[in-house]
Design a protein around this motif. Structure first.
Motif, PDB file in Angstrom:
ATOM      1  N   UNK A 340       0.769  -1.188  -0.103  1.00 41.53           N
ATOM      2  CA  UNK A 340       0.101  -0.075  -0.023  1.00 41.53           C
ATOM      3  C   UNK A 340       0.776   1.280   0.014  1.00 41.53           C
ATOM      4  N   UNK A 341       0.412   2.285  -0.809  1.00 41.42           N
ATOM      5  CA  UNK A 341       1.144   3.642  -0.767  1.00 41.42           C
ATOM      6  C   UNK A 341       0.010   4.478  -0.491  1.00 41.42           C
ATOM      7  N   UNK A 342       0.526   5.492   0.439  1.00 41.05           N
ATOM      8  CA  UNK A 342      -0.300   6.737   0.811  1.00 41.05           C
ATOM      9  C   UNK A 342      -0.001   7.906  -0.167  1.00 41.05           C
ATOM     10  N   UNK A 343      -0.959   8.399  -0.786  1.00 38.81           N
ATOM     11  CA  UNK A 343      -0.711   9.370  -1.677  1.00 38.81           C
ATOM     12  C   UNK A 343      -1.283  10.783  -1.078  1.00 38.81           C
ATOM     13  N   UNK A 391      -3.465   3.588  -2.373  1.00 37.72           N
ATOM     14  CA  UNK A 391      -3.657   2.710  -3.630  1.00 37.72           C
ATOM     15  C   UNK A 391      -2.754   1.145  -2.953  1.00 37.72           C
ATOM     16  N   UNK A 392      -3.538   0.166  -3.276  1.00 39.13           N
ATOM     17  CA  UNK A 392      -3.080  -1.115  -2.849  1.00 39.13           C
ATOM     18  C   UNK A 392      -2.771  -2.124  -3.921  1.00 39.13           C
ATOM     19  N   UNK A 393      -1.718  -2.743  -4.121  1.00 35.20           N
ATOM     20  CA  UNK A 393      -1.526  -3.632  -5.066  1.00 35.20           C
ATOM     21  C   UNK A 393      -1.433  -5.093  -4.420  1.00 35.20           C
ATOM     22  N   UNK A 394      -2.065  -5.955  -5.189  1.00 38.93           N
ATOM     23  CA  UNK A 394      -2.058  -7.224  -4.555  1.00 38.93           C
ATOM     24  C   UNK A 394      -1.777  -8.405  -5.878  1.00 38.93           C
TER      25      UNK A 394
END
Length: 645
Positions: A340-343, A391-394
């Motif tokens: 997860x990245x915090x924008x 934004x969360x990448x799986x």
């Protein structure tokens, strides 16, 4: 299950709770301040109630108004989200006294874990390892300084009632202790109403690993760990699950310790037990220590949901309504990897200062989970946290998840305020991050590599000029209204002039001349291409253009007429506020001599303090603000006497 709940929060977490409640058939009531009257969470809820003016103390921290809103709308329970009142035991008690259900742990559990010093003593009794430090009641500077020397530098000063890096200072040298202590106590007082601090040993190669726990007051389980080591100024930037380099023995030890912590307070609901691990020689079961327990849902909870398939908000609502834990420990499994990245709206080159602005353009890519509380056209105000989205990448593997997240960041489009997009894109591609060799000091050590510092490439300048000349639905549409042959466009990037001459070149092309060189541009579905290079896209506003270059970066150009621009009030003699905020301290007076780098004023924004320093040696001619005054970005604060000659 409840029929109707009130959400005592705002932004993306309020929207997140509404999503699950709607799926479960539970009606929702939103609360809002005057600054949030048109916010996304207000539009999503079934009902909404105004609770006060923009300051959080008069709205989202006004427990009485929130409880009254719940009673007036027939809500049966209050979900506090995170932040604001989520870890306030007095509020939890008041909710229960009003005949409502607090969706979270008991007030007793919140109190037990709310003060870091008491929590560490409790954890020691429960057999949970704790960091060496001082957690005593004697708060005199002399005692705290003495304890710091006993523990051994470097040390951390931490607010006992703190979180999110507020009221925290790292001190490497005894000569800096007094100044750091004063700043930490002042910041803690402003953020939490409690200036008490504790002292901890600073671990030189620290990993921040936390464990998601969940209890029903009788039993407790863990949902494995998250790694939150990638931080700046003690605030998490990128989080992932599972933690890279985690061994089975380490996972067993740290997760069992977390469950013991939850059981020690009869925990009910979602909670996170945070540990610091010494990663100087990899992760080892004997080298991790308890830091604190967050008695609420965490910002980064989506990565745990992604890797376990559990909806933590659903579990919160079920347990709060009287149901037992939905699953046993042996039923929980890790399935994949999530990052997860915090924008944020923040000025990274200026030191991650929070930014404001209206979101003139906002687009998120497909293929990733996006948690957001804003829409295109919404305003990022100085009143609250400037997060735009998570934004969360799986993916099946960590490497694939990082690639997926990097691509999603490159495809995200935000115009109207500066963001940390470029920084995040560089961070997920950092070679040590890709290798899983992360620790809490990585960002600070490699900041120069992660923060764009050079001028924009010529391609970005060219695309900015094209966007400023006319809308993109036909290259330079409206361009011929100015002249049938060519047009000069004057831009500025950080006050550096950029002159570009444009000429039409076919139905979807243009010829760009700048710095004595001419380039050909063609517009495709993915943006403008200058020559055979990468595609650049842009969004034009009345006075500026934002150019998106994917992993190359994002740049903002001013294209307003210089003759219409107000004269800048700041300069070599004037120190100005870099962001909207509250003047917490004025440290100089008129007539006082100062040296370059001396602290002049402390401004608080988003509950974080920012010390502004003298730009040169000189003497203070005038102090232009007073303590307690609210200032806008660019407001002059202190003026120095003009230099001779």
């Amino acid at each position: 299950m409840f029929q109707r709940i009130l959400i005592a929060n705002r932004g993306e977490i309020a929207c997140r709770v509404i999503d699950t409640a709607r799926r479960l058939g539970v009606e929702t009531v939103a609360v809002y301040s005057d600054a949030d009257a048109e916010a996304r969470h207000v539009a999503m809820a079934d009902r909404a109630v105004r609770i006060g003016p923009p300051p959080a103390a008069e709205s989202y921290l006004n427990g009485a108004a929130i409880i009254e809103a719940a009673r007036a709308t027939g809500a049966q329970a209050i979900h506090p989200g995170y932040g604001f009142l989520s870890e306030n035991p007095d509020f939890a008690e008041a909710v229960a006294a009003a005949g409502l259900v607090f969706v979270g742990p008991s007030a007793k559990a919140i109190r037990a874990m709310g003060l870091k010093d008491a929590a560490k003593a409790l954890m020691e009794r429960a057999g949970v390892p704790v960091v060496p430090g001082y957690h005593g009641e004697d708060q005199s500077p002399e005692r705290l300084s003495r304890e710091a020397r006993r523990i051994g530098y470097p040390i951390l000063i931490k607010a006992v009632a703190g979180g999110g890096g507020k009221g925290m200072r790292r001190v490497d040298d005894p000569s800096r202790f007094a100044e750091a202590l004063e700043g930490a106590k002042r910041e803690a007082k402003g953020a939490f109403g409690n200036d008490a601090v504790l002292i901890e040993k600073y671990v030189s190669t620290p990993r921040h690993i936390e464990v998601q726990v969940f209890g029903d007051g009788i039993h407790a389980v863990h949902l494995f760990e998250r790694d939150c080591s990638l931080q700046r100024r003690h605030q998490k930037v990128i989080e992932e699950a599972p933690a890279p380099g985690m061994t089975p023995a380490m996972r067993t030890a740290i997760c069992e310790a977390a469950v013991r912590a939850a059981m020690a307070v009869g925990y009910s609901g979602a909670g996170t037990v945070e540990f610091i691990a010494d990663a100087s020689d990899g992760l080892h079961p004997s080298r991790f220590w308890f830091m604190e327990m967050n008695t609420r849902l965490q910002v980064e909870h989506p990565v745990t949901e992604a890797v376990t398939g559990v909806d933590l908000v659903e579990w919160q609502l079920r347990v709060a309504s009287g149901e037992p834990l939905p699953r046993r420990q042996e039923d929980l499994r890790l399935h994949c990897h999530a990052v997860e990245a915090r924008l944020y709206a923040e000025d990274v080159p200026a030191g991650f200062l929070p930014a404001t602005g209206r979101l003139a353009h906002l687009r998120f890519p497909g293929g990733v989970r996006v948690e957001t509380g804003v829409r295109e056209g919404d305003e990022i105000t100085p009143w609250y946290d400037p997060m735009i989205a998570k934004l969360v990448a799986l993916a099946p593997t960590r490497a694939e998840a990082l690639v997926k997240l990097g691509r999603a960041l490159d495809e995200t489009r935000v115009a109207g305020c500066v963001t940390n997009l470029g920084f995040l894109s560089a961070l997920v591609r950092h070679e040590r991050v890709r290798a899983g060799e992360v620790d809490t000091g990585l960002i600070a050590r490699d900041l120069d590599r992660l923060v764009p510092s050079g001028p924009p490439p010529p391609e970005a300048v060219a695309v900015a000029a094209l966007a400023a000349a006319g809308p993109a639905d036909g290259p330079l549409a409206g361009f011929h209204l100015w002249t049938p042959l060519s047009r000069r466009v004057d831009l500025r990037w950080k006050d550096e002039p950029q002159a570009v001459t444009l000429a039409l070149a076919g139905p979807r092309g243009a010829r760009i001349t700048m710095d004595g060189r001419t380039r050909e541009a063609a517009r495709g579905e993915d943006g403008w291409r200058i020559g055979s290079g990468a595609a650049f896209d842009a969004v034009a506003e009345p006075t500026r253009v934002t150019v998106f270059g994917g992993r190359e970066g994002t740049w903002v150009f001013d294209h307003s007429d210089p003759l219409d621009r107000d004269v800048d009030a700041t300069g070599h003699d004037v120190t100005a506020s870099p962001m909207p905020g509250l003047v917490r301290a004025v440290l100089v007076a008129a007539g006082q001599a100062v040296a370059k780098g001396d602290r002049l004023v402390v401004v608080e924004a988003m509950k974080m303090e920012h010390a502004l320093s003298a730009p040169r040696d000189g003497r203070v001619a005038e102090v232009l603000v007073a303590e307690g005054e609210q200032v806008e970005a660019g407001a002059p604060l202190v003026r120095l006497e003009a230099e001779d000659g």
